[in-house]
Design a protein around this motif. Structure first.
Motif, PDB file in Angstrom:
ATOM      1  N   GLU A  31      27.373  54.817  34.742  1.00  0.00           N
ATOM      2  CA  GLU A  31      26.801  54.110  33.606  1.00  0.00           C
ATOM      3  C   GLU A  31      27.292  52.670  33.507  1.00  0.00           C
ATOM      4  O   GLU A  31      26.928  51.947  32.589  1.00  0.00           O
ATOM      5  CB  GLU A  31      27.126  54.857  32.310  1.00  0.00           C
ATOM      6  CG  GLU A  31      26.461  56.219  32.212  1.00  0.00           C
ATOM      7  CD  GLU A  31      24.948  56.134  32.422  1.00  0.00           C
ATOM      8  OE1 GLU A  31      24.299  55.303  31.765  1.00  0.00           O
ATOM      9  OE2 GLU A  31      24.429  56.897  33.260  1.00  0.00           O
ATOM     10  N   LEU A  32      28.108  52.262  34.466  1.00  0.00           N
ATOM     11  CA  LEU A  32      28.628  50.905  34.473  1.00  0.00           C
ATOM     12  C   LEU A  32      27.952  50.071  35.557  1.00  0.00           C
ATOM     13  O   LEU A  32      27.658  50.574  36.638  1.00  0.00           O
ATOM     14  CB  LEU A  32      30.140  50.900  34.701  1.00  0.00           C
ATOM     15  CG  LEU A  32      31.009  51.593  33.644  1.00  0.00           C
ATOM     16  CD1 LEU A  32      32.471  51.536  34.053  1.00  0.00           C
ATOM     17  CD2 LEU A  32      30.803  50.970  32.271  1.00  0.00           C
ATOM     18  N   VAL A  33      27.715  48.798  35.251  1.00  0.00           N
ATOM     19  CA  VAL A  33      27.128  47.846  36.200  1.00  0.00           C
ATOM     20  C   VAL A  33      28.207  46.860  36.623  1.00  0.00           C
ATOM     21  O   VAL A  33      28.911  46.292  35.776  1.00  0.00           O
ATOM     22  CB  VAL A  33      25.957  47.073  35.563  1.00  0.00           C
ATOM     23  CG1 VAL A  33      25.405  46.027  36.533  1.00  0.00           C
ATOM     24  CG2 VAL A  33      24.855  48.022  35.128  1.00  0.00           C
ATOM     25  N   LEU A  34      28.349  46.649  37.928  1.00  0.00           N
ATOM     26  CA  LEU A  34      29.321  45.677  38.417  1.00  0.00           C
ATOM     27  C   LEU A  34      28.825  44.268  38.160  1.00  0.00           C
ATOM     28  O   LEU A  34      27.765  43.872  38.638  1.00  0.00           O
ATOM     29  CB  LEU A  34      29.557  45.888  39.921  1.00  0.00           C
ATOM     30  CG  LEU A  34      30.527  44.901  40.590  1.00  0.00           C
ATOM     31  CD1 LEU A  34      31.907  44.950  39.932  1.00  0.00           C
ATOM     32  CD2 LEU A  34      30.633  45.194  42.085  1.00  0.00           C
ATOM     33  N   PHE A  35      29.579  43.507  37.394  1.00  0.00           N
ATOM     34  CA  PHE A  35      29.254  42.110  37.094  1.00  0.00           C
ATOM     35  C   PHE A  35      29.702  41.220  38.247  1.00  0.00           C
ATOM     36  O   PHE A  35      28.929  40.489  38.837  1.00  0.00           O
ATOM     37  CB  PHE A  35      29.935  41.720  35.771  1.00  0.00           C
ATOM     38  CG  PHE A  35      29.720  40.295  35.342  1.00  0.00           C
ATOM     39  CD1 PHE A  35      28.705  39.516  35.863  1.00  0.00           C
ATOM     40  CD2 PHE A  35      30.547  39.728  34.385  1.00  0.00           C
ATOM     41  CE1 PHE A  35      28.512  38.203  35.453  1.00  0.00           C
ATOM     42  CE2 PHE A  35      30.373  38.421  33.966  1.00  0.00           C
ATOM     43  CZ  PHE A  35      29.357  37.658  34.507  1.00  0.00           C
ATOM     44  N   CYS A  36      30.991  41.300  38.598  1.00  0.00           N
ATOM     45  CA  CYS A  36      31.510  40.515  39.715  1.00  0.00           C
ATOM     46  C   CYS A  36      32.935  40.946  40.007  1.00  0.00           C
ATOM     47  O   CYS A  36      33.542  41.723  39.265  1.00  0.00           O
ATOM     48  CB  CYS A  36      31.468  39.019  39.409  1.00  0.00           C
ATOM     49  SG  CYS A  36      32.678  38.466  38.170  1.00  0.00           S
ATOM     50  N   GLY A  37      33.456  40.434  41.110  1.00  0.00           N
ATOM     51  CA  GLY A  37      34.867  40.573  41.407  1.00  0.00           C
ATOM     52  C   GLY A  37      35.532  39.218  41.232  1.00  0.00           C
ATOM     53  O   GLY A  37      34.873  38.175  41.318  1.00  0.00           O
ATOM     54  N   VAL A  38      36.829  39.215  40.992  1.00  0.00           N
ATOM     55  CA  VAL A  38      37.592  37.966  40.896  1.00  0.00           C
ATOM     56  C   VAL A  38      38.828  38.109  41.775  1.00  0.00           C
ATOM     57  O   VAL A  38      39.725  38.903  41.473  1.00  0.00           O
ATOM     58  CB  VAL A  38      38.013  37.646  39.447  1.00  0.00           C
ATOM     59  CG1 VAL A  38      38.819  36.346  39.416  1.00  0.00           C
ATOM     60  CG2 VAL A  38      36.804  37.544  38.533  1.00  0.00           C
ATOM     61  N   SER A  39      38.853  37.365  42.877  1.00  0.00           N
ATOM     62  CA  SER A  39      40.015  37.388  43.756  1.00  0.00           C
ATOM     63  C   SER A  39      41.145  36.588  43.109  1.00  0.00           C
ATOM     64  O   SER A  39      40.916  35.533  42.522  1.00  0.00           O
ATOM     65  CB  SER A  39      39.652  36.783  45.115  1.00  0.00           C
ATOM     66  OG  SER A  39      38.688  37.596  45.768  1.00  0.00           O
ATOM     67  N   VAL A  40      42.364  37.097  43.248  1.00  0.00           N
ATOM     68  CA  VAL A  40      43.515  36.496  42.570  1.00  0.00           C
ATOM     69  C   VAL A  40      44.694  36.398  43.534  1.00  0.00           C
ATOM     70  O   VAL A  40      44.960  37.329  44.305  1.00  0.00           O
ATOM     71  CB  VAL A  40      43.937  37.340  41.350  1.00  0.00           C
ATOM     72  CG1 VAL A  40      45.203  36.775  40.700  1.00  0.00           C
ATOM     73  CG2 VAL A  40      42.807  37.419  40.338  1.00  0.00           C
ATOM     74  N   GLY A  41      45.394  35.274  43.487  1.00  0.00           N
ATOM     75  CA  GLY A  41      46.595  35.141  44.295  1.00  0.00           C
ATOM     76  C   GLY A  41      47.130  33.729  44.282  1.00  0.00           C
ATOM     77  O   GLY A  41      46.696  32.880  43.495  1.00  0.00           O
ATOM     78  N   PHE A  42      48.074  33.475  45.178  1.00  0.00           N
ATOM     79  CA  PHE A  42      48.619  32.143  45.359  1.00  0.00           C
ATOM     80  C   PHE A  42      47.838  31.452  46.470  1.00  0.00           C
ATOM     81  O   PHE A  42      47.490  32.068  47.475  1.00  0.00           O
ATOM     82  CB  PHE A  42      50.103  32.209  45.729  1.00  0.00           C
ATOM     83  CG  PHE A  42      50.974  32.762  44.638  1.00  0.00           C
ATOM     84  CD1 PHE A  42      51.439  31.939  43.617  1.00  0.00           C
ATOM     85  CD2 PHE A  42      51.322  34.109  44.617  1.00  0.00           C
ATOM     86  CE1 PHE A  42      52.241  32.444  42.599  1.00  0.00           C
ATOM     87  CE2 PHE A  42      52.126  34.627  43.606  1.00  0.00           C
ATOM     88  CZ  PHE A  42      52.579  33.799  42.588  1.00  0.00           C
ATOM     89  N   GLU A  43      47.568  30.174  46.293  1.00  0.00           N
ATOM     90  CA  GLU A  43      46.767  29.450  47.272  1.00  0.00           C
ATOM     91  C   GLU A  43      47.525  29.267  48.578  1.00  0.00           C
ATOM     92  O   GLU A  43      48.723  28.983  48.585  1.00  0.00           O
ATOM     93  CB  GLU A  43      46.364  28.082  46.720  1.00  0.00           C
ATOM     94  CG  GLU A  43      45.433  27.304  47.629  1.00  0.00           C
ATOM     95  CD  GLU A  43      44.934  26.018  47.003  1.00  0.00           C
ATOM     96  OE1 GLU A  43      43.901  25.493  47.475  1.00  0.00           O
ATOM     97  OE2 GLU A  43      45.560  25.541  46.041  1.00  0.00           O
ATOM     98  N   GLU A  44      46.815  29.453  49.698  1.00  0.00           N
ATOM     99  CA  GLU A  44      47.390  29.206  51.019  1.00  0.00           C
ATOM    100  C   GLU A  44      47.619  27.710  51.179  1.00  0.00           C
ATOM    101  O   GLU A  44      46.736  26.891  50.887  1.00  0.00           O
ATOM    102  CB  GLU A  44      46.429  29.698  52.095  1.00  0.00           C
ATOM    103  CG  GLU A  44      46.946  29.529  53.505  1.00  0.00           C
ATOM    104  CD  GLU A  44      48.062  30.490  53.842  1.00  0.00           C
ATOM    105  OE1 GLU A  44      49.080  30.011  54.370  1.00  0.00           O
ATOM    106  OE2 GLU A  44      47.922  31.698  53.567  1.00  0.00           O
ATOM    107  N   GLU A  45      48.797  27.351  51.643  1.00  0.00           N
ATOM    108  CA  GLU A  45      49.113  25.939  51.847  1.00  0.00           C
ATOM    109  C   GLU A  45      48.535  25.447  53.174  1.00  0.00           C
ATOM    110  O   GLU A  45      48.384  26.204  54.128  1.00  0.00           O
ATOM    111  CB  GLU A  45      50.629  25.731  51.846  1.00  0.00           C
ATOM    112  CG  GLU A  45      51.298  26.046  50.509  1.00  0.00           C
ATOM    113  CD  GLU A  45      50.855  25.109  49.394  1.00  0.00           C
ATOM    114  OE1 GLU A  45      50.538  23.939  49.690  1.00  0.00           O
ATOM    115  OE2 GLU A  45      50.840  25.551  48.226  1.00  0.00           O
TER     116      GLU A  45
END
Length: 221
Positions: free
Chosen positions: A186-200
């Motif tokens: 009954e749920l619709v996937l809106f989006c994913g959000v990737s999270v982390g520290f930026e690669e230098e």
């Protein structure tokens, strides 16, 4: 950092380091984000935070689909309108060109769609991905609420020194995501959000924005 700095420094990062994100930091961010605006206080978002081996398995499955040229699952909502006209098309095209250049993918490369899908399915190396769902009964107002919630999350991540990248692309592999997170039908996937520290040491993409005068009108002031 103050709010202005968080807003100015927030951008979609497409190269993350493998440095782990402490769970307590994610908990602090997501607890604070509950104060995001919500019409009628419905708080319609359902969020799954995936990391570790479950995320590694999701990346493996999604990347295999991408590299096989899988067109993805049937869309449950359009990513963009069927026809874009100026100025929207101009902004879209300019941003796309910047993204391809930053990712090192030639725009006329015949393998471009597969390469882009594979990079996305790896979440650009992020060690954490948040998946935001809404109940199917919800309407446009609640989708707007979810957008405000995710923006709040992304700004709070900046306050913690973290970066993010919202990815509607995950809806292409929504069935694979659902297998990992166990989301209700009954749920619709809106989006994913990737999270982390930026690669230098990687090119940093910062897309342009329309001047405020193009999108804002002051009436009576």
């Amino acid at each position: 950092m103050d709010v202005y700095e968080a807003v100015d420094s927030r951008r979609a990062v497409r190269a993350f380091s493998d440095e782990p994100v402490p769970k307590y930091v994610l908990e602090r961010v997501l607890a604070a984000a509950t104060r995001a605006p919500s019409s009628g206080n419905l708080q319609p978002w359902h969020v799954y935070v995936v990391s570790g081996e479950p995320l590694a398995e999701l990346k493996r499955r999604a990347t295999a689909r991408a590299l096989a040229g899988d067109p993805g699952d049937e869309r449950e909502y359009p990513m963009y309108p069927a026809e874009l006209a100026p100025p929207y098309l101009d902004r879209f095209s300019a941003a796309a060109a910047q993204r391809y250049e930053a990712l090192g993918i030639e725009r006329d490369d015949p393998a471009r769609p597969v390469k882009i899908a594979a990079l996305n399915s790896e979440a650009f190396g992020a060690p954490v991905v948040l998946f935001c769902y809404l109940d199917r009964m919800m309407g446009p107002g609640q989708w707007g609420d979810a957008g405000m919630y995710l923006q709040t999350v992304m700004l709070l991540l900046r306050a913690e020194g973290l970066h993010s990248c919202p990815q509607v692309m995950w809806t292409m592999y929504r069935e694979t995501v659902s297998q990992i997170v166990g989301a209700d039908d009954e749920l619709v996937l809106f989006c994913g959000v990737s999270v982390g520290f930026e690669e230098e040491g990687v090119p940093r993409l910062r897309t342009g924005r329309a001047d405020m005068t193009e999108t804002v009108r002051f009436i009576g002031a």
